[in-house]
Design an enzyme around this catalytic site. Sequence first.
Site, mmCIF file in Angstrom:
data_model
loop_
_atom_site.group_PDB
_atom_site.id
_atom_site.type_symbol
_atom_site.label_atom_id
_atom_site.label_comp_id
_atom_site.label_asym_id
_atom_site.label_seq_id
_atom_site.Cartn_x
_atom_site.Cartn_y
_atom_site.Cartn_z
ATOM 1 N N ASP A 127 0.819 -1.233 0.000
ATOM 2 C CA ASP A 127 0.000 0.000 0.000
ATOM 3 C C ASP A 127 0.844 1.271 0.000
ATOM 4 O O ASP A 127 0.317 2.369 0.046
ATOM 5 C CB ASP A 127 -0.953 -0.002 1.206
ATOM 6 C CG ASP A 127 -0.201 -0.050 2.535
ATOM 7 O OD1 ASP A 127 1.049 -0.017 2.517
ATOM 8 O OD2 ASP A 127 -0.864 -0.109 3.588
ATOM 9 N N GLY A 128 2.166 1.115 -0.034
ATOM 10 C CA GLY A 128 3.040 2.286 -0.129
ATOM 11 C C GLY A 128 3.617 2.726 1.205
ATOM 12 O O GLY A 128 4.497 3.590 1.256
ATOM 13 N N ARG A 142 13.556 25.981 0.427
ATOM 14 C CA ARG A 142 13.292 27.290 -0.181
ATOM 15 C C ARG A 142 12.128 28.046 0.456
ATOM 16 O O ARG A 142 12.020 29.248 0.290
ATOM 17 C CB ARG A 142 13.072 27.132 -1.693
ATOM 18 C CG ARG A 142 14.394 26.966 -2.424
ATOM 19 C CD ARG A 142 14.202 26.643 -3.869
ATOM 20 N NE ARG A 142 13.598 25.334 -4.018
ATOM 21 C CZ ARG A 142 13.276 24.791 -5.191
ATOM 22 N NH1 ARG A 142 13.471 25.458 -6.288
ATOM 23 N NH2 ARG A 142 12.751 23.589 -5.255
ATOM 24 N N HIS A 161 19.715 26.094 1.537
ATOM 25 C CA HIS A 161 19.404 27.313 0.787
ATOM 26 C C HIS A 161 19.646 28.575 1.639
ATOM 27 O O HIS A 161 20.322 29.498 1.201
ATOM 28 C CB HIS A 161 17.958 27.241 0.299
ATOM 29 C CG HIS A 161 17.572 28.386 -0.562
ATOM 30 N ND1 HIS A 161 18.197 28.649 -1.753
ATOM 31 C CD2 HIS A 161 16.647 29.366 -0.383
ATOM 32 C CE1 HIS A 161 17.663 29.735 -2.287
ATOM 33 N NE2 HIS A 161 16.736 30.196 -1.480
ATOM 34 N N LYS A 187 17.729 38.861 -9.649
ATOM 35 C CA LYS A 187 16.650 38.048 -10.232
ATOM 36 C C LYS A 187 15.329 38.367 -9.553
ATOM 37 O O LYS A 187 15.269 38.531 -8.340
ATOM 38 C CB LYS A 187 17.010 36.578 -10.023
ATOM 39 C CG LYS A 187 15.972 35.572 -10.452
ATOM 40 C CD LYS A 187 16.491 34.142 -10.313
ATOM 41 C CE LYS A 187 16.102 33.528 -8.986
ATOM 42 N NZ LYS A 187 16.512 32.119 -8.864
ATOM 43 N N ARG A 242 11.589 36.565 -9.236
ATOM 44 C CA ARG A 242 10.802 35.383 -9.604
ATOM 45 C C ARG A 242 9.348 35.797 -9.782
ATOM 46 O O ARG A 242 8.725 36.329 -8.871
ATOM 47 C CB ARG A 242 10.932 34.293 -8.521
ATOM 48 C CG ARG A 242 10.211 33.022 -8.911
ATOM 49 C CD ARG A 242 10.593 31.837 -8.054
ATOM 50 N NE ARG A 242 11.899 31.288 -8.343
ATOM 51 C CZ ARG A 242 12.190 30.519 -9.390
ATOM 52 N NH1 ARG A 242 11.248 30.249 -10.287
ATOM 53 N NH2 ARG A 242 13.392 30.036 -9.554
ATOM 54 N N ASP A 296 25.085 27.935 -8.590
ATOM 55 C CA ASP A 296 23.906 28.146 -7.741
ATOM 56 C C ASP A 296 23.825 27.012 -6.725
ATOM 57 O O ASP A 296 24.502 25.994 -6.884
ATOM 58 C CB ASP A 296 22.644 28.150 -8.624
ATOM 59 C CG ASP A 296 21.519 28.992 -8.028
ATOM 60 O OD1 ASP A 296 21.601 29.354 -6.845
ATOM 61 O OD2 ASP A 296 20.557 29.283 -8.765
HETATM 62 C C1 R5P Z 1 16.581 30.071 -5.611
HETATM 63 O O1 R5P Z 1 16.832 31.143 -5.093
HETATM 64 C C2 R5P Z 1 17.607 29.023 -5.836
HETATM 65 O O2 R5P Z 1 18.867 29.424 -5.389
HETATM 66 C C3 R5P Z 1 17.699 28.638 -7.295
HETATM 67 O O3 R5P Z 1 18.168 29.761 -8.036
HETATM 68 C C4 R5P Z 1 16.366 28.233 -7.833
HETATM 69 O O4 R5P Z 1 15.732 27.342 -6.967
HETATM 70 C C5 R5P Z 1 16.510 27.596 -9.193
HETATM 71 O O5 R5P Z 1 15.241 27.250 -9.638
HETATM 72 P P1 R5P Z 1 14.967 27.052 -11.179
HETATM 73 O O6 R5P Z 1 15.986 26.084 -11.689
HETATM 74 O O7 R5P Z 1 13.555 26.473 -11.210
HETATM 75 O O8 R5P Z 1 15.028 28.381 -11.836
#
Ligand code: R5P
Length: 308
Positions: free
Chosen positions: A34-35, A113, A146, A207, A209, A233
């Site tokens: 069942d997992g 994250r 992170h 960046k 998002r 990264d």
């Molecule tokens: C976010 O701040 C992390 O350091 C990465 O830059 C991020 O998780 C990368 O995500 P993706 O590959 O989806 O752009």
Amino acid sequence: MPIVSGANGQKIASSLANIMDMEHVIMEDRRFPDGEGYVRLPNDAIESVRSEKVILVSNTFPDSEILKTILLLNSIKDVRKGDLVNLKGEEPQNLEDVGPGIILAIPYYGYSRQDKRFSKGEVVSAEVIGKLLTNYCDGMVILDLHEQSVLEKLNFPIEFVSSMPEIADKLSRDVMPDFILSPDKGAIKRASEVARIIGCEFSYLEKTRIDAHTIEHTPKNLDVSGKIVAIVDDMISTGGTICRASDALRRQGALEVHAACTHGLFTGGAITKMANHVDGVYSTDSLSNPRAVVESANALSRGIKKLI
Ligand code: R5P
């Protein structure tokens, strides 16, 4: 000192045991039809797990491995507490409690994250997972978390370690970059460390998002014309961040663009997508993936030594 693993940590635990010249104990780790998960420490490992400090290598990713990690830790904890009674009563044993000494080494810490409440009503998932784990071990070693401040406030023994020295070594051997780029401000510390070790130029992008699949970089002049660049990264998920950063570098005349990270999640065809934007992708083996060319065990071993 035994290095214990279930299924997900087996490869890294085996490398770690080699590096640290220790015994590798593989726990029985399987799933019922069942997992639901089942784990058990083998009989022949009970003595060593009770006689020394013990290290469990386990990821908290994907979700099912969070629960698996807790089961593995509890199995070790019961054995160390001397709680070996079984219900069939074949070998009822209550041994002496040997006290604390369980260290959890986490190559990839899932939920890292979500380290802030970005909107009202959200939960800080990274902290929730951390608090949960502190109930079942006596210390943790976490690889390239992170944002470590989210767990620092737990007031619990944690060593934060990084694979950037090994990534720098791999890049200098295979890529020989002239320039290291951090694709956002969050990766500056890690990427600049790689640049410092290699002894090459460094810069970063800003960046924004927009959503899980869309990011934007603020335009910036980078002195990359005719240069070999590596973007560094902590993790690559969809690959969107790397593709956009690479496009910016190519527009400014970069000769080659490579990408490197500790945690290669590579979701939703990221490797195929990145193949059109970068010349090479390098990750550690914190997660099993086709680009795992750097061993994470070296960094973990540094943290374990410090913690014990
Ligand atoms: C976010 O701040 C992390 O350091 C990465 O830059 C991020 O998780 C990368 O995500 P993706 O590959 O989806 O752009």
